[in-house]
Design a protein around this motif. Structure first.
Motif, PDB file in Angstrom:
ATOM      1  N   VAL A 135      55.980   4.485 -16.181  1.00  0.00           N
ATOM      2  CA  VAL A 135      55.759   5.425 -15.072  1.00  0.00           C
ATOM      3  C   VAL A 135      57.055   6.128 -14.693  1.00  0.00           C
ATOM      4  CG1 VAL A 135      55.193   5.547 -12.606  1.00  0.00           C
ATOM      5  CG2 VAL A 135      53.679   4.321 -14.180  1.00  0.00           C
ATOM      6  N   VAL A 136      58.136   5.378 -14.562  1.00  0.00           N
ATOM      7  CA  VAL A 136      59.422   5.982 -14.187  1.00  0.00           C
ATOM      8  C   VAL A 136      59.866   6.992 -15.237  1.00  0.00           C
ATOM      9  CG1 VAL A 136      61.893   5.512 -13.872  1.00  0.00           C
ATOM     10  CG2 VAL A 136      60.180   4.084 -12.726  1.00  0.00           C
ATOM     11  N   ASP A 137      59.770   6.629 -16.494  1.00  0.00           N
ATOM     12  CA  ASP A 137      60.181   7.550 -17.568  1.00  0.00           C
ATOM     13  C   ASP A 137      59.361   8.839 -17.518  1.00  0.00           C
ATOM     14  OD1 ASP A 137      61.702   8.233 -19.949  1.00  0.00           O
ATOM     15  OD2 ASP A 137      59.837   7.902 -21.059  1.00  0.00           O
ATOM     16  N   ARG A 138      58.070   8.711 -17.333  1.00  0.00           N
ATOM     17  CA  ARG A 138      57.212   9.904 -17.268  1.00  0.00           C
ATOM     18  C   ARG A 138      57.557  10.764 -16.060  1.00  0.00           C
ATOM     19  NH1 ARG A 138      51.524   7.515 -17.412  1.00  0.00           N
ATOM     20  NH2 ARG A 138      50.962   9.683 -17.088  1.00  0.00           N
ATOM     21  N   LEU A 139      57.788  10.139 -14.916  1.00  0.00           N
ATOM     22  CA  LEU A 139      58.154  10.902 -13.718  1.00  0.00           C
ATOM     23  C   LEU A 139      59.481  11.631 -13.918  1.00  0.00           C
ATOM     24  CD1 LEU A 139      57.174   8.362 -10.944  1.00  0.00           C
ATOM     25  CD2 LEU A 139      56.195  10.651 -11.264  1.00  0.00           C
ATOM     26  N   LEU A 140      60.460  10.944 -14.489  1.00  0.00           N
ATOM     27  CA  LEU A 140      61.774  11.549 -14.688  1.00  0.00           C
ATOM     28  C   LEU A 140      61.740  12.691 -15.699  1.00  0.00           C
ATOM     29  CD1 LEU A 140      64.005   8.357 -14.624  1.00  0.00           C
ATOM     30  CD2 LEU A 140      63.785  10.096 -12.836  1.00  0.00           C
ATOM     31  N   ARG A 141      60.727  12.691 -16.569  1.00  0.00           N
ATOM     32  CA  ARG A 141      60.573  13.787 -17.536  1.00  0.00           C
ATOM     33  C   ARG A 141      59.709  14.912 -16.979  1.00  0.00           C
ATOM     34  NH1 ARG A 141      57.768  12.082 -21.856  1.00  0.00           N
ATOM     35  NH2 ARG A 141      57.450   9.971 -21.155  1.00  0.00           N
TER      36      ARG A 141
END
Length: 170
Positions: A135-141
């Motif tokens: 989730v964090v990786d997707r949000l940061l992208r």
């Protein structure tokens, strides 16, 4: 103190990079002096623990971002139980605005030093960690995230976020 060997593309011999790991049990001003001194001595990274009852991880990293110029700054490490992953993603993205190219978002399953004072006893800490990192990786992208699992995220988005950050897992 931590160290790791790497190979530089322009150098044929191994180069060792080192850094310091700080527990925020000292006042933030002292941690800033330590980080600045480590940078002056050639440290490549400063890692700050997120232990729940220490000084706040993100406040500490903000101060370190302002008093250093080149070291990588690691959140080392936060977890998806004491800090919601969407809030953690927003905090790391905000730090990346202050120190572009120098922030590493660190995540782990968590441990008793952070869970006990908060009365937490997660049932599936590894599953939560895997979900959190995704989730964090997707949000940061820059993605809009829907997630339902050990935690929920509904139409979560950080449209102002930089295009991704390095993520470290402990």
């Amino acid at each position: 103190c931590i160290s790791w060997p790497t190979r530089c593309a322009s150098v044929s011999s191994p180069e060792t990079h080192w850094g310091v790991w700080l527990h925020a049990v000292r006042p933030v001003a002292e941690l800033a002096e330590l980080a600045s001194a480590a940078e002056g001595l050639g440290a490549a990274a400063v890692l700050v623990a997120d232990e729940g009852t220490d000084r706040d991880l993100y406040v500490t990293l903000t101060v370190l971002a302002q008093c250093t110029r080149r070291v990588l700054l690691f959140g080392a490490v936060t977890n998806p139980h004491s800090r919601h992953p969407v809030a953690s993603a927003a905090a790391f993205a905000s730090l990346a605005e202050l120190a572009p190219g120098r922030i590493v978002a660190g995540f782990g399953a968590g441990g008793s030093r952070v869970f006990s004072p908060m009365g937490l006893s997660p049932e599936r800490p590894l599953s939560a960690l895997v979900e959190c990192v995704d989730v964090v990786d997707r949000l940061l992208r820059g993605e809009v995230v829907e997630h339902s699992g050990t935690f929920a995220a509904h139409a979560a988005a950080l449209p102002w976020s930089p295009s991704g950050l390095p993520i470290a897992i402990a």
